[in-house]
Design a protein around this motif. Structure first.
Motif, PDB file in Angstrom:
ATOM      1  N   TYR B 425       0.821  -1.219   0.000  1.00  0.00           N
ATOM      2  CA  TYR B 425       0.000   0.000   0.000  1.00  0.00           C
ATOM      3  C   TYR B 425       0.856   1.270   0.000  1.00  0.00           C
ATOM      4  CZ  TYR B 425      -4.183   2.767   1.169  1.00  0.00           C
ATOM      5  OH  TYR B 425      -5.228   3.657   1.155  1.00  0.00           O
ATOM      6  N   SER B 426       2.127   1.127   0.375  1.00  0.00           N
ATOM      7  CA  SER B 426       3.039   2.279   0.315  1.00  0.00           C
ATOM      8  C   SER B 426       3.351   2.601  -1.139  1.00  0.00           C
ATOM      9  CB  SER B 426       4.339   1.939   1.057  1.00  0.00           C
ATOM     10  OG  SER B 426       5.334   2.895   0.739  1.00  0.00           O
ATOM     11  N   SER B 427       3.444   3.884  -1.462  1.00  0.00           N
ATOM     12  CA  SER B 427       3.837   4.255  -2.828  1.00  0.00           C
ATOM     13  C   SER B 427       5.190   3.664  -3.186  1.00  0.00           C
ATOM     14  CB  SER B 427       3.917   5.778  -2.970  1.00  0.00           C
ATOM     15  OG  SER B 427       2.660   6.358  -2.766  1.00  0.00           O
ATOM     16  N   PHE B 428       6.016   3.421  -2.176  1.00  0.00           N
ATOM     17  CA  PHE B 428       7.374   2.933  -2.438  1.00  0.00           C
ATOM     18  C   PHE B 428       7.388   1.510  -2.993  1.00  0.00           C
ATOM     19  CE2 PHE B 428       8.433   5.786   1.419  1.00  0.00           C
ATOM     20  CZ  PHE B 428       8.246   6.919   0.643  1.00  0.00           C
ATOM     21  N   SER B 429       6.260   0.805  -2.888  1.00  0.00           N
ATOM     22  CA  SER B 429       6.198  -0.520  -3.506  1.00  0.00           C
ATOM     23  C   SER B 429       6.309  -0.394  -5.022  1.00  0.00           C
ATOM     24  CB  SER B 429       4.878  -1.220  -3.151  1.00  0.00           C
ATOM     25  OG  SER B 429       3.788  -0.617  -3.846  1.00  0.00           O
ATOM     26  N   GLY B 430       5.921   0.761  -5.535  1.00  0.00           N
ATOM     27  CA  GLY B 430       5.913   0.966  -6.985  1.00  0.00           C
ATOM     28  C   GLY B 430       4.664   0.393  -7.646  1.00  0.00           C
ATOM     29  N   LEU B 431       3.862  -0.349  -6.903  1.00  0.00           N
ATOM     30  CA  LEU B 431       2.735  -1.049  -7.511  1.00  0.00           C
ATOM     31  C   LEU B 431       1.462  -0.214  -7.555  1.00  0.00           C
ATOM     32  CD1 LEU B 431       3.473  -4.555  -5.972  1.00  0.00           C
ATOM     33  CD2 LEU B 431       3.540  -3.968  -8.401  1.00  0.00           C
ATOM     34  N   GLY B 432       1.324   0.737  -6.650  1.00  0.00           N
ATOM     35  CA  GLY B 432       0.106   1.542  -6.619  1.00  0.00           C
ATOM     36  C   GLY B 432      -0.015   2.432  -7.842  1.00  0.00           C
ATOM     37  N   GLN B 433       1.024   3.242  -8.063  1.00  0.00           N
ATOM     38  CA  GLN B 433       0.971   4.133  -9.223  1.00  0.00           C
ATOM     39  C   GLN B 433       0.950   3.328 -10.515  1.00  0.00           C
ATOM     40  OE1 GLN B 433       3.610   7.566  -9.132  1.00  0.00           O
ATOM     41  NE2 GLN B 433       3.447   7.750 -11.368  1.00  0.00           N
ATOM     42  N   PHE B 434       1.631   2.199 -10.506  1.00  0.00           N
ATOM     43  CA  PHE B 434       1.650   1.307 -11.670  1.00  0.00           C
ATOM     44  C   PHE B 434       0.222   0.860 -11.998  1.00  0.00           C
ATOM     45  CE2 PHE B 434       3.063  -3.231 -13.011  1.00  0.00           C
ATOM     46  CZ  PHE B 434       2.948  -2.909 -14.338  1.00  0.00           C
ATOM     47  N   TYR B 435      -0.500   0.430 -10.985  1.00  0.00           N
ATOM     48  CA  TYR B 435      -1.899   0.029 -11.183  1.00  0.00           C
ATOM     49  C   TYR B 435      -2.696   1.178 -11.786  1.00  0.00           C
ATOM     50  CZ  TYR B 435      -6.623  -1.617 -10.080  1.00  0.00           C
ATOM     51  OH  TYR B 435      -7.935  -2.015 -10.160  1.00  0.00           O
ATOM     52  N   GLN B 436      -2.551   2.348 -11.192  1.00  0.00           N
ATOM     53  CA  GLN B 436      -3.323   3.508 -11.629  1.00  0.00           C
ATOM     54  C   GLN B 436      -3.001   3.893 -13.077  1.00  0.00           C
ATOM     55  OE1 GLN B 436      -2.041   5.416  -7.712  1.00  0.00           O
ATOM     56  NE2 GLN B 436      -3.848   6.586  -8.237  1.00  0.00           N
ATOM     57  N   ASP B 437      -1.715   3.837 -13.415  1.00  0.00           N
ATOM     58  CA  ASP B 437      -1.313   4.251 -14.761  1.00  0.00           C
ATOM     59  C   ASP B 437      -1.632   3.190 -15.806  1.00  0.00           C
ATOM     60  OD1 ASP B 437      -0.411   6.622 -13.758  1.00  0.00           O
ATOM     61  OD2 ASP B 437       1.709   6.084 -13.751  1.00  0.00           O
ATOM     62  N   TYR B 438      -1.686   1.925 -15.389  1.00  0.00           N
ATOM     63  CA  TYR B 438      -1.955   0.856 -16.357  1.00  0.00           C
ATOM     64  C   TYR B 438      -3.436   0.756 -16.722  1.00  0.00           C
ATOM     65  CZ  TYR B 438      -1.583  -3.398 -19.001  1.00  0.00           C
ATOM     66  OH  TYR B 438      -1.629  -4.294 -20.033  1.00  0.00           O
ATOM     67  N   LEU B 439      -4.281   1.179 -15.771  1.00  0.00           N
ATOM     68  CA  LEU B 439      -5.723   0.957 -15.893  1.00  0.00           C
ATOM     69  C   LEU B 439      -6.356   1.384 -17.220  1.00  0.00           C
ATOM     70  CD1 LEU B 439      -7.806   1.599 -12.698  1.00  0.00           C
ATOM     71  CD2 LEU B 439      -7.969  -0.308 -14.280  1.00  0.00           C
ATOM     72  N   PRO B 440      -5.988   2.531 -17.822  1.00  0.00           N
ATOM     73  CA  PRO B 440      -6.667   2.913 -19.062  1.00  0.00           C
ATOM     74  C   PRO B 440      -6.609   1.825 -20.136  1.00  0.00           C
ATOM     75  CG  PRO B 440      -5.344   4.735 -18.263  1.00  0.00           C
ATOM     76  CD  PRO B 440      -5.028   3.554 -17.381  1.00  0.00           C
TER      77      PRO B 440
END
Lengths: 696, 696
Positions: B425-440
């Protein structure tokens, strides 16, 4: 730039293409088969609704509670605006003479956690429950008057789920009658505590109690971490914010490390266990099952929270799907004023299939939450009389239900967001930040995967007891009932011969009970007869927890509709009818989702599967006319939703453009960075780069 | 505050609790059964890898490409830093003499869209493909040299999926030989176009061509929207940013509205259709199927992008799961230096079940992407020779595969994030923003639900042809093959009698083919015999598309392993062995996920289902020792991942604390807002509020 750059961009005053969202929603509302207000009152009570509207009016006129800028704020501004809210609500409680319910309503409507959230939800309750009278005076009184602001620091950088593995130590020093708090490694840093990062000056810290050379495992201490004079961290304390997160960025989740930091003897929370002064002798807490009762209460409220989350997500998605039109359905063209218009997407079966079961699930969670609260009260009373017979089943079911329903909620929020098409991706949908902020629910209060093991352990134990004839049926223990029925006839078959047979509540309950029991029996056989290890069975273990809890959700819904006195009244018949359809839809859609388990159990046949699917589609058609009314009944105000797509009045496109006008980038004509990064390319003074650029 | 508040918080220099992440990952790497570098080279080629490392070295020394602040930036700062990157890469291409591949690698490694992304990906390609020589000189040349920066504006506020419903008009004015662009309603505002909000000065605008009183539907125009002198919007143009989004906030997605805005005749992209000067006479484009070929190419690359997305998500989650330890597995305690340590979570079956199938899916997408590119080339060649026989199947499969695989990717990214527990859940995982940016990806290039209808239409048509004896089997058309096999024996049964039988590739392929064919036959029957409407069948329609595409993914994986010359070499046997296990795992895990369809089809029995599940667990055990090596083989550099959890060296906790130290809130001791909002509560000068606060 020589011109005035500070010119805000405004949209021309144009109407959207008709028919307008207002008219479309009005036509939906005219189709409703029941009284929306009556259903709202049934769920919330009239008193609660009246209070809600009163609190709402206050908040809508409070700048500290204004949401207009919520989607544009940087992390720092989010935190500052949250602190403003934390400050202002203390004043409002006094000015408005709000009681606990009013204050909870205000928090619910504001709908965003803040740095003080855990002060109220964890710090104060812990002090209330685990302190001596002396400690109450020293810590609880100033916490209640906000002289101290607290938080709750348990999780560490290296340890979350496994509390017994925490590393922070609190060693009793008899010479000075103090504890020495210490963080021996980097992984022992406390991590994630809300409010700790910047706002709190106190914390409940879970640390391994070491006294007389013995490590007694994690215990709670109340610890000052910042100066009460100027808010600077205390000497020996390293404290700060853990950085940005996927969501929850209005909260300062923090870390803290201690370097041989001394705290007085009175810091040890001493209601249940004590460390004797000077000798350091430790006395154990009395073994008590009472805390399990509290967990049931917390989880019942989580399930009610799931109801609210599903209500919010579906309100937005359903209203927008009634307004948004896309394509003409050639086989069944939609007409408006005798002209063919594009079809509102809610008329497409796939959209109904994506959204209506989530509406049904919201109502399912309402009835299960209500039942859990009823059983919680029954059980508390029983335990006072020394009767612990309800506890095990209730606790096990509540663990699995927390896991199942919060996963349902988060999946549905995202399904609803995607069902809003491109605009679901805009922050103005309200669904993106909602998803991000809701997500921790699947991890905290018990990780959703780990929790299923607790439920499964109970189910397997009960199965063995039933097999051994050592379990007694009871109206409060449905697990024993369905296991007994299964063992009496483990080759039972579903009696359905046509799609409509699946509307029969008894058929539904038998099916869910059989499927749960079959799964439990299989796991028991693998472990008890074939010697499979627990670890190798974890996938199946999570499945039986889910099967049991789906049975509970379905049963609570169906039984409530059969037994509720209010719904039985003649004038409430239309409401009861639509709720019955929702109960069927929830049950049958769940059965379809989990179809393989019903098939593997030998309970359903291929032919019956086809009938089941047909019945689901038929129920979608039946519920469709009430779709907007059903979400209206959730009575969620626009202020709460803060969504351009979910507005009660359907003015979706007006709201999208108004919110875009507020975007900070639109307050200037030419973007920051133009002179530095764009102009040198578009208006080069150096020789052109044509030849090279062509390679791009 | 009278003290110096600008004191940054630093963690004490302590090591994490051992064994360290470095040692744990080293022990994982020692367990690998194959040569990691060889597998990387097999997937990427040695040449590509060498280029990648060369470009990486350049980027790591470029301040404009520095990612250190990526997770802390406000929207405005994200946009400014993106413009810096857009500017700098133009210079770098020249300085480093990069070709197209190098530049693509740089963009891939930077891993974030920017305002100029659509200039390169849509504006320039559209100008290349749809313009006359005159237009190339006028628009393409300055676009290539960055004198003009373009974007692509198609979607409107009220219309996305249904392009034919777009409202913006372009009316030909013979008197002045101009087109008049106009936005008649609020819903006609162009919306979502990347780069339009703030950066672009030109746009391709899709508008309804109206000439001589006739509405000829949407056509593309190239339109100046901002001044080339000072970047101010042109008169008659209202343009701006659409506001914050769930992700993609480094891009200025924009809106634009036109108020009777005149553009010259040459703005109409005139390669395929023309509007004659003065008369305004319209000539239609030649009907061409060639553009379907291009779509196949785009979608093959999307599938390769899915491979990359899955690779990124699993690299982070698998490495962290090898480092993160939680609980002691009592039945099988993990030892290190002869001492019992907590078990790395990757040793728990549930964690393997959550992660290893996603690793297998990444490899599945690699082989399918490769096969799609091969068939794309075959088909292009065939079409040049007037042979269109491959096109329909290829196009239909590619639609469904885009839908299926991007949904798989987004689900896996989120599964991987949750499998990282709290720190996911930390932004530092790199996975949160990745999820958000991949979604489109699930919405653009064809909404994933709508695309399945294209695939299903083709499948149903082919089924009818096969039934009518009008379809000819071909090695390029697997659809006809599996439909024919099904019709020859529609009561076929799976021959498996023990779990290991499910390792047989022929058994797997027959099962997936049968299940797809069965579903198609059922839908055909409902529509053709029972007269069910298309709308009422949409749920089943999306299922048959999925079933067909899962067959394709499984088949491409299996056939590649059977036929690939490189893998057949003796020295590559260990690599082939692990890929075979992955192919089985991918296929059987998919079969388990979709189990109900195999059961309903009557192909699998309950007993076989239990064997299948056992075989999946057995495969997880077999793949487990290679888990870290398999993600290492994706060869994704730390710079690309930008994840504290996914670092190659396993220094998870050091990275988490270093990244927390960079948090802007940690650069001061006392938070902004303390004096205004906290101090008045903790150090009140007014009478205390104790009594009131107690109500909270």
């Amino acid at each position: 730039m020589s011109f005035n750059n500070n010119v805000a961009t405004k949209f021309p005053k144009l109407a959207p293409k008709g028919p307008s969202g207002e008219l479309l929603l009005a036509s939906e509302r005219a189709k409703g088969s029941f009284d929306v207000n009556e259903l709202s009152k049934f769920m919330y009570t009239d008193d609660w609704l009246q209070r809600m509207y009163k609190v709402l009016e206050v908040l809508e006129n409070e700048p500290a509670f204004d949401k207009s800028d919520r989607y544009y704020l940087s992390r720092e501004d989010k935190l500052a605006s949250s602190l403003w809210k934390d400050n202002r609500i203390v004043e409002l409680v006094r000015e408005q003479n709000w009681d606990k319910t009013d204050t909870q309503i205000a928090d619910l409507l504001y709908d965003q956690s803040t740095p003080f959230t855990l002060h109220y939800n964890m710090f104060i309750p812990t002090l209330m429950n685990q302190t001596t009278a002396e400690q109450k005076k020293l810590f609880l009184a100033p916490a209640l008057s906000h002289r101290i602001i607290g938080c709750y620091a348990q999780t560490e950088l290296g340890h979350g789920s496994n509390v017994q593995g925490l590393e922070t130590t609190a060693t009793y020093i008899p010479e000075t009658n103090e504890f020495e708090l210490h963080s021996p490694t980097l992984t022992s840093s406390k991590w994630w505590a809300g409010g700790l990062g910047k706002a709190a000056n106190y914390a409940i810290v879970m640390a391994r109690l070491i006294t007389d050379g013995k490590d007694l495992g994690p215990h709670p201490f109340v610890v000052q971490i910042r100066s009460l004079d100027d808010h600077r961290p205390m000497d020996g304390v390293t404290v700060g914010d853990i950085g940005p997160k996927f969501g929850f960025n209005s909260v300062d989740n923090g870390f803290v490390m201690f370097d041989h930091y001394r705290i007085p003897h009175v810091s040890f929370l001493a209601k249940y266990s004590q460390v004797e002064k000077s000798t350091g002798e430790y006395s154990k807490p009395p073994n008590s099952k009472l805390s399990y009762g509290t967990m049931v209460f917390v989880r019942a409220n989580i399930v009610m929270g799931v109801r609210l989350a599903l209500a919010k997500a579906t309100t937005i998605a359903i209203r927008y799907s009634a307004v948004r039109q896309q394509f003409v359905d050639a086989a069944n063209p939609k007409k408006w004023d005798n002209k063919v218009i594009e079809t509102p997407v809610l008329d497409y079966t796939m959209q109904q299939y994506r959204l209506l079961p989530a509406v049904a699930a919201a109502y399912a969670c309402f009835f299960t939450g209500r039942e859990m609260l009823r059983l919680y009260n029954l059980n508390q009373e029983a335990m006072q009389n020394g009767n612990f017979s309800l506890l095990a089943d209730l606790h096990a079911s509540s663990s699995g239900l927390k896991s199942l329903t919060t996963t349902m909620a988060i999946d549905s929020i995202e399904d609803c967001r995607r069902a809003c098409g491109g605009h679901g991706y805009s922050s103005f949908s309200g669904l993106g930040q909602f998803y991000q902020d809701y997500l921790p629910n699947v991890t905290w209060e018990g990780d959703n995967y780990i929790l299923t093991q607790q439920t499964a352990r109970y189910l397997l134990k009960t199965f063995r007891n039933v097999v051994a004839g050592k379990a007694e049926a009871s109206e409060y223990n449905q697990t024993i009932t369905y296991l007994t029925q299964y063992l009496e006839n483990p080759k039972a078959k579903c009696p359905a011969t046509k799609p409509e047979d699946f509307a029969n509540p008894e058929l539904i309950l038998s099916a869910f009970g059989f499927r749960a029991a079959y799964g439990i029996a299989q796991v028991a056989e693998q472990i008890d007869r074939h010697g499979r290890s627990w670890n190798s069975m974890l996938v199946e273990i999570s499945r039986i927890s889910k099967a049991h809890c789906q049975f509970m959700l379905v049963r609570n819904f169906i039984v409530a509709l059969q037994n509720d006195d209010h719904l039985a009244k003649a004038e409430n018949r239309p409401m009861l009818n639509v709720l019955r359809k929702l109960a069927s839809l929830f049950a049958l859609h769940t059965m379809e989702k989990e179809l393989s388990e019903f098939l593997v159990a030998g309970y359903l046949s291929s032919e019956q599967s086809a009938m089941l699917k047909q019945q689901v589609i038929s129920l979608l058609e039946q519920v469709r006319p009430d779709a907007v009314s059903l979400v209206d009944a959730f009575a969620l105000p626009d202020y709460f939703l803060h969504s351009a797509l979910g507005r009660y009045d359907g003015k979706v496109y007006e709201a999208m453009t108004e919110m875009a006008e507020r975007e900070p980038l639109n307050q200037t004509l030419v973007v920051n960075g133009y002179d530095q990064f764009i102009k040198p390319l578009t208006n080069p003074t150096k020789p052109s780069a044509d030849g090279v650029a062509a390679k791009l």
